[in-house]
Design a protein around this motif. Structure first.
Motif, PDB file in Angstrom:
ATOM      1  N   PRO A  98       0.815  -1.214   0.000  1.00 41.88           N
ATOM      2  CA  PRO A  98       0.000   0.000   0.000  1.00 41.88           C
ATOM      3  C   PRO A  98       0.852   1.269   0.000  1.00 41.88           C
ATOM      4  O   PRO A  98       1.848   1.332   0.729  1.00 41.88           O
ATOM      5  N   HIS A  99       0.460   2.231  -0.818  1.00 41.56           N
ATOM      6  CA  HIS A  99       1.053   3.570  -0.882  1.00 41.56           C
ATOM      7  C   HIS A  99       2.462   3.626  -1.452  1.00 41.56           C
ATOM      8  O   HIS A  99       3.061   4.698  -1.501  1.00 41.56           O
ATOM      9  N   PHE A 100       3.020   2.478  -1.861  1.00 43.62           N
ATOM     10  CA  PHE A 100       4.352   2.540  -2.472  1.00 43.62           C
ATOM     11  C   PHE A 100       4.229   3.204  -3.842  1.00 43.62           C
ATOM     12  O   PHE A 100       3.172   3.164  -4.460  1.00 43.62           O
ATOM     13  N   PRO A 101       5.321   3.830  -4.318  1.00 43.36           N
ATOM     14  CA  PRO A 101       5.247   4.475  -5.638  1.00 43.36           C
ATOM     15  C   PRO A 101       4.854   3.476  -6.719  1.00 43.36           C
ATOM     16  O   PRO A 101       5.374   2.357  -6.752  1.00 43.36           O
ATOM     17  N   ARG A 105      14.732   1.754  -7.483  1.00 46.46           N
ATOM     18  CA  ARG A 105      14.243   2.926  -6.758  1.00 46.46           C
ATOM     19  C   ARG A 105      13.499   3.777  -7.769  1.00 46.46           C
ATOM     20  O   ARG A 105      13.518   3.476  -8.961  1.00 46.46           O
ATOM     21  N   VAL A 106      12.840   4.830  -7.294  1.00 51.02           N
ATOM     22  CA  VAL A 106      12.231   5.773  -8.247  1.00 51.02           C
ATOM     23  C   VAL A 106      12.961   7.109  -8.138  1.00 51.02           C
ATOM     24  O   VAL A 106      13.584   7.411  -7.121  1.00 51.02           O
ATOM     25  N   GLU A 125       7.039  10.342  -2.333  1.00 49.10           N
ATOM     26  CA  GLU A 125       7.020   9.017  -2.964  1.00 49.10           C
ATOM     27  C   GLU A 125       8.431   8.442  -3.047  1.00 49.10           C
ATOM     28  O   GLU A 125       8.660   7.257  -2.800  1.00 49.10           O
ATOM     29  N   ILE A 126       9.403   9.300  -3.391  1.00 48.87           N
ATOM     30  CA  ILE A 126      10.780   8.831  -3.566  1.00 48.87           C
ATOM     31  C   ILE A 126      11.344   8.249  -2.264  1.00 48.87           C
ATOM     32  O   ILE A 126      12.039   7.246  -2.275  1.00 48.87           O
ATOM     33  N   VAL A 127      11.006   8.882  -1.144  1.00 47.06           N
ATOM     34  CA  VAL A 127      11.589   8.426   0.127  1.00 47.06           C
ATOM     35  C   VAL A 127      10.653   7.520   0.930  1.00 47.06           C
ATOM     36  O   VAL A 127      11.023   7.062   2.012  1.00 47.06           O
TER      37      VAL A 127
END
Ligand code: HPA
Length: 272
Positions: free
Chosen positions: A51-54, A81-82, A92-94
Protein backbone atom coordinates in the motif's frame (compact mmCIF):
# COMPACT_ATOMS: atom_id res chain seq x y z
CA UNK A 1 -4.85 9.69 5.18
CA UNK A 2 -1.84 11.51 6.54
CA UNK A 3 1.69 10.53 5.57
CA UNK A 4 2.52 8.80 8.84
CA UNK A 5 -0.66 6.71 8.68
CA UNK A 6 0.25 5.63 5.13
CA UNK A 7 3.77 4.71 6.23
CA UNK A 8 2.43 2.68 9.16
CA UNK A 9 -0.09 0.91 6.96
CA UNK A 10 2.65 -0.06 4.48
CA UNK A 11 4.91 -1.27 7.30
CA UNK A 12 2.11 -3.38 8.80
CA UNK A 13 1.41 -4.92 5.39
CA UNK A 14 5.06 -5.93 5.04
CA UNK A 15 5.38 -7.20 8.62
CA UNK A 16 2.39 -9.52 8.20
CA UNK A 17 4.01 -11.18 5.20
CA UNK A 18 7.69 -11.30 6.06
CA UNK A 19 9.22 -13.70 8.55
CA UNK A 20 12.39 -11.75 9.41
CA UNK A 21 13.06 -8.30 10.79
CA UNK A 22 16.16 -6.87 9.12
CA UNK A 23 18.34 -4.21 10.72
CA UNK A 24 20.18 -3.48 7.44
CA UNK A 25 18.59 -2.16 4.24
CA UNK A 26 20.37 -2.06 0.89
CA UNK A 27 19.15 -0.05 -2.09
CA UNK A 28 20.49 -1.33 -5.40
CA UNK A 29 20.43 1.41 -8.02
CA UNK A 30 20.38 1.63 -11.81
CA UNK A 31 21.66 -1.53 -13.45
CA UNK A 32 22.71 -2.93 -10.08
CA UNK A 33 19.50 -4.60 -8.99
CA UNK A 34 20.75 -8.15 -9.63
CA UNK A 35 24.09 -7.56 -7.94
CA UNK A 36 23.42 -9.59 -4.82
CA UNK A 37 21.62 -12.43 -6.56
CA UNK A 38 19.17 -14.48 -4.56
CA UNK A 39 19.21 -14.22 -0.78
CA UNK A 40 19.07 -17.21 1.52
CA UNK A 41 15.43 -17.88 2.33
CA UNK A 42 14.42 -15.05 0.02
CA UNK A 43 10.92 -13.61 0.29
CA UNK A 44 9.92 -10.94 -2.22
CA UNK A 45 7.33 -8.20 -2.31
CA UNK A 46 6.70 -6.25 -5.50
CA UNK A 47 6.19 -2.56 -4.80
CA UNK A 48 2.91 -2.66 -6.68
CA UNK A 49 1.50 -4.87 -3.89
CA UNK A 50 2.52 -2.70 -0.94
CA UNK A 51 0.00 0.00 0.00
CA UNK A 52 1.05 3.57 -0.88
CA UNK A 53 4.35 2.54 -2.47
CA UNK A 54 5.25 4.47 -5.64
CA UNK A 55 3.47 3.05 -8.65
CA UNK A 56 5.48 2.52 -11.79
CA UNK A 57 4.93 5.13 -14.48
CA UNK A 58 5.99 2.69 -17.19
CA UNK A 59 5.27 -0.97 -17.93
CA UNK A 60 6.66 -3.41 -15.43
CA UNK A 61 7.26 -2.57 -11.82
CA UNK A 62 9.14 0.25 -10.19
CA UNK A 63 10.93 -2.10 -7.86
CA UNK A 64 10.75 -4.94 -5.43
CA UNK A 65 11.84 -5.66 -1.91
CA UNK A 66 13.63 -8.89 -1.08
CA UNK A 67 14.03 -10.16 2.46
CA UNK A 68 16.43 -12.89 3.46
CA UNK A 69 19.87 -13.67 4.76
CA UNK A 70 23.19 -12.41 3.42
CA UNK A 71 26.29 -13.65 5.20
CA UNK A 72 23.89 -14.97 7.87
CA UNK A 73 22.47 -11.53 8.56
CA UNK A 74 18.83 -10.66 7.98
CA UNK A 75 18.66 -7.97 5.30
CA UNK A 76 16.16 -6.04 3.24
CA UNK A 77 17.28 -5.51 -0.35
CA UNK A 78 15.51 -2.92 -2.45
CA UNK A 79 15.88 -3.81 -6.11
CA UNK A 80 15.38 -0.51 -7.85
CA UNK A 81 14.24 2.93 -6.76
CA UNK A 82 12.23 5.77 -8.25
CA UNK A 83 13.70 9.08 -9.35
CA UNK A 84 12.74 12.75 -9.39
CA UNK A 85 13.05 12.85 -13.21
CA UNK A 86 10.34 10.21 -13.53
CA UNK A 87 7.90 12.70 -12.05
CA UNK A 88 7.59 11.24 -8.55
CA UNK A 89 7.12 13.52 -5.59
CA UNK A 90 9.74 13.65 -2.88
CA UNK A 91 7.42 11.83 -0.45
CA UNK A 92 7.02 9.02 -2.96
CA UNK A 93 10.78 8.83 -3.57
CA UNK A 94 11.59 8.43 0.13
CA UNK A 95 8.50 6.43 1.12
CA UNK A 96 10.39 3.08 1.04
CA UNK A 97 13.22 4.50 3.19
CA UNK A 98 10.75 5.65 5.82
CA UNK A 99 8.97 2.30 5.80
CA UNK A 100 12.35 0.65 6.36
CA UNK A 101 12.69 2.77 9.49
CA UNK A 102 9.27 1.67 10.74
CA UNK A 103 10.26 -1.95 10.08
CA UNK A 104 13.19 -1.59 12.47
CA UNK A 105 15.99 -1.03 9.96
CA UNK A 106 18.88 0.92 11.55
CA UNK A 107 21.48 1.17 8.79
CA UNK A 108 21.12 1.63 5.04
CA UNK A 109 23.54 1.12 2.19
CA UNK A 110 22.58 3.13 -0.90
CA UNK A 111 24.16 2.40 -4.27
CA UNK A 112 23.96 4.27 -7.54
CA UNK A 113 25.50 4.75 -10.96
CA UNK A 114 27.35 8.05 -11.38
CA UNK A 115 29.48 10.04 -13.78
CA UNK A 116 33.01 10.98 -12.70
CA UNK A 117 33.83 14.67 -12.47
CA UNK A 118 37.16 14.03 -10.75
CA UNK A 119 39.68 13.39 -13.52
CA UNK A 120 41.61 10.95 -11.35
CA UNK A 121 38.66 8.59 -11.25
CA UNK A 122 38.07 5.95 -13.94
CA UNK A 123 35.09 4.15 -15.39
CA UNK A 124 34.31 1.16 -13.17
CA UNK A 125 35.62 2.76 -9.96
CA UNK A 126 33.71 2.41 -6.71
CA UNK A 127 33.37 5.69 -4.84
CA UNK A 128 32.46 5.97 -1.20
CA UNK A 129 30.30 9.08 -0.86
CA UNK A 130 31.70 11.35 1.85
CA UNK A 131 29.31 14.27 1.42
CA UNK A 132 26.85 15.66 -1.08
CA UNK A 133 25.66 18.76 -2.88
CA UNK A 134 21.94 18.81 -3.67
CA UNK A 135 20.73 20.44 -6.89
CA UNK A 136 17.38 18.69 -6.99
CA UNK A 137 14.88 21.55 -6.60
CA UNK A 138 12.89 19.92 -3.82
CA UNK A 139 13.55 17.80 -0.77
CA UNK A 140 11.54 15.31 1.26
CA UNK A 141 11.45 17.41 4.44
CA UNK A 142 9.65 20.42 2.93
CA UNK A 143 6.19 20.92 4.40
CA UNK A 144 4.82 19.78 7.71
CA UNK A 145 7.48 17.98 9.73
CA UNK A 146 6.83 14.32 10.49
CA UNK A 147 7.76 14.85 14.11
CA UNK A 148 7.39 11.17 15.00
CA UNK A 149 10.27 10.45 12.61
CA UNK A 150 12.62 13.34 13.28
CA UNK A 151 13.23 17.00 14.06
CA UNK A 152 12.23 20.03 12.00
CA UNK A 153 15.82 21.16 11.31
CA UNK A 154 18.05 18.10 11.07
CA UNK A 155 21.82 18.31 10.75
CA UNK A 156 23.59 16.94 7.71
CA UNK A 157 27.05 17.39 9.19
CA UNK A 158 27.68 13.68 9.51
CA UNK A 159 25.18 12.41 6.94
CA UNK A 160 27.57 9.76 5.62
CA UNK A 161 28.63 7.76 8.67
CA UNK A 162 32.37 7.91 9.35
CA UNK A 163 32.03 4.60 11.16
CA UNK A 164 30.47 2.86 8.15
CA UNK A 165 32.95 4.48 5.77
CA UNK A 166 35.83 3.07 7.82
CA UNK A 167 34.18 -0.37 7.67
CA UNK A 168 33.77 -0.07 3.90
CA UNK A 169 37.43 0.87 3.43
CA UNK A 170 38.54 -2.04 5.55
CA UNK A 171 36.27 -4.40 3.61
CA UNK A 172 37.57 -3.13 0.26
CA UNK A 173 41.17 -3.43 1.46
CA UNK A 174 40.60 -7.02 2.51
CA UNK A 175 39.32 -7.83 -0.99
CA UNK A 176 42.07 -5.93 -2.79
CA UNK A 177 39.42 -3.66 -4.31
CA UNK A 178 40.17 0.00 -4.80
CA UNK A 179 37.63 2.26 -3.12
CA UNK A 180 37.73 5.96 -3.91
CA UNK A 181 36.07 8.60 -1.78
CA UNK A 182 34.35 11.79 -2.85
CA UNK A 183 31.51 14.27 -2.94
CA UNK A 184 28.32 13.37 -4.88
CA UNK A 185 26.31 16.06 -6.57
CA UNK A 186 22.66 15.26 -7.30
CA UNK A 187 21.02 16.81 -10.34
CA UNK A 188 17.32 16.58 -11.22
CA UNK A 189 18.00 14.98 -14.62
CA UNK A 190 16.96 13.32 -16.84
CA UNK A 191 19.37 15.01 -19.23
CA UNK A 192 23.05 14.54 -18.67
CA UNK A 193 24.92 17.71 -17.76
CA UNK A 194 26.59 20.23 -20.01
CA UNK A 195 30.39 20.42 -19.97
CA UNK A 196 30.10 23.90 -18.42
CA UNK A 197 27.95 22.55 -15.62
CA UNK A 198 30.43 19.77 -14.91
CA UNK A 199 33.28 22.30 -14.85
CA UNK A 200 31.31 24.39 -12.35
CA UNK A 201 30.52 21.36 -10.17
CA UNK A 202 34.20 20.43 -10.11
CA UNK A 203 35.06 23.90 -8.81
CA UNK A 204 32.44 23.45 -6.10
CA UNK A 205 34.22 20.31 -4.96
CA UNK A 206 32.07 17.57 -6.49
CA UNK A 207 33.74 14.32 -7.58
CA UNK A 208 30.79 12.37 -8.98
CA UNK A 209 27.38 13.29 -10.39
CA UNK A 210 24.10 11.41 -10.44
CA UNK A 211 20.33 11.79 -10.34
CA UNK A 212 19.37 9.95 -7.17
CA UNK A 213 20.32 9.03 -3.59
CA UNK A 214 20.39 12.49 -1.99
CA UNK A 215 16.62 12.64 -1.23
CA UNK A 216 16.92 9.18 0.36
CA UNK A 217 19.92 10.27 2.43
CA UNK A 218 18.05 13.34 3.68
CA UNK A 219 15.02 11.27 4.70
CA UNK A 220 17.21 8.56 6.22
CA UNK A 221 19.15 11.05 8.34
CA UNK A 222 15.95 12.81 9.37
CA UNK A 223 14.64 9.55 10.86
CA UNK A 224 17.98 8.57 12.37
CA UNK A 225 19.17 5.85 10.00
CA UNK A 226 22.92 5.43 9.65
CA UNK A 227 23.92 5.84 5.98
CA UNK A 228 26.59 4.37 3.75
CA UNK A 229 26.49 5.30 0.05
CA UNK A 230 28.57 3.96 -2.82
CA UNK A 231 28.67 5.11 -6.44
CA UNK A 232 29.77 3.00 -9.35
CA UNK A 233 31.43 5.23 -11.94
CA UNK A 234 29.77 4.29 -15.21
CA UNK A 235 31.18 7.10 -17.34
CA UNK A 236 33.34 10.18 -17.21
CA UNK A 237 30.96 13.15 -16.83
CA UNK A 238 30.15 15.43 -19.76
CA UNK A 239 33.25 17.08 -21.17
CA UNK A 240 35.60 15.08 -18.91
CA UNK A 241 35.79 12.18 -21.31
CA UNK A 242 35.31 12.47 -25.04
CA UNK A 243 32.29 10.20 -25.29
CA UNK A 244 28.65 10.99 -25.78
CA UNK A 245 26.85 9.70 -22.72
CA UNK A 246 24.24 7.00 -23.09
CA UNK A 247 22.09 5.07 -20.66
CA UNK A 248 23.17 1.86 -22.42
CA UNK A 249 26.78 2.57 -21.49
CA UNK A 250 25.73 3.14 -17.87
CA UNK A 251 23.94 -0.22 -17.78
CA UNK A 252 26.82 -2.03 -19.49
CA UNK A 253 29.34 -0.82 -16.90
CA UNK A 254 27.09 -1.59 -13.93
CA UNK A 255 26.67 -5.15 -15.27
CA UNK A 256 30.43 -5.48 -15.53
CA UNK A 257 31.00 -4.27 -11.96
CA UNK A 258 28.09 -6.10 -10.34
CA UNK A 259 30.05 -9.08 -9.06
CA UNK A 260 32.79 -6.98 -7.44
CA UNK A 261 30.13 -4.74 -5.91
CA UNK A 262 28.41 -7.83 -4.51
CA UNK A 263 31.69 -8.97 -2.93
CA UNK A 264 32.20 -5.54 -1.42
CA UNK A 265 28.66 -5.32 -0.07
CA UNK A 266 28.87 -8.79 1.47
CA UNK A 267 32.17 -7.95 3.15
CA UNK A 268 30.76 -4.66 4.46
CA UNK A 269 27.61 -6.31 5.79
CA UNK A 270 29.71 -8.88 7.65
CA UNK A 271 31.47 -6.06 9.48
CA UNK A 272 28.42 -3.87 10.17
N1 HPA B 1 25.41 12.32 -14.97
C1 HPA B 1 24.30 12.17 -14.19
N2 HPA B 1 23.88 10.99 -13.78
C2 HPA B 1 24.57 9.91 -14.14
C3 HPA B 1 25.73 9.99 -14.94
C4 HPA B 1 26.17 11.27 -15.37
O1 HPA B 1 27.17 11.43 -16.08
N3 HPA B 1 26.18 8.72 -15.12
C5 HPA B 1 25.32 7.90 -14.44
N4 HPA B 1 24.36 8.62 -13.85
Amino acid sequence: MDELAKLRRAARFVQRRIAISPKIGVVLGSGLSDALGRLEGEQRLGWERIPHFPRSTVAGHAGEWAFGFLEKRPVLISRGRVHFYEGYSMSEIVFPIRVMKLLGVERVILTNAAGAINREFSVGDFVLIRDHINLIPDNPLRGENLGELGVRFPNLLDAYSARLRAIAKEAAGGLGLELREGVYIATPGPMYETPAEIEAYRRWGADVVGMSTVPEVIAARHCGLEVLAISVVTNMAAGVGSDRLTHEEVLEITKRRESDLAKLLRAIITKM
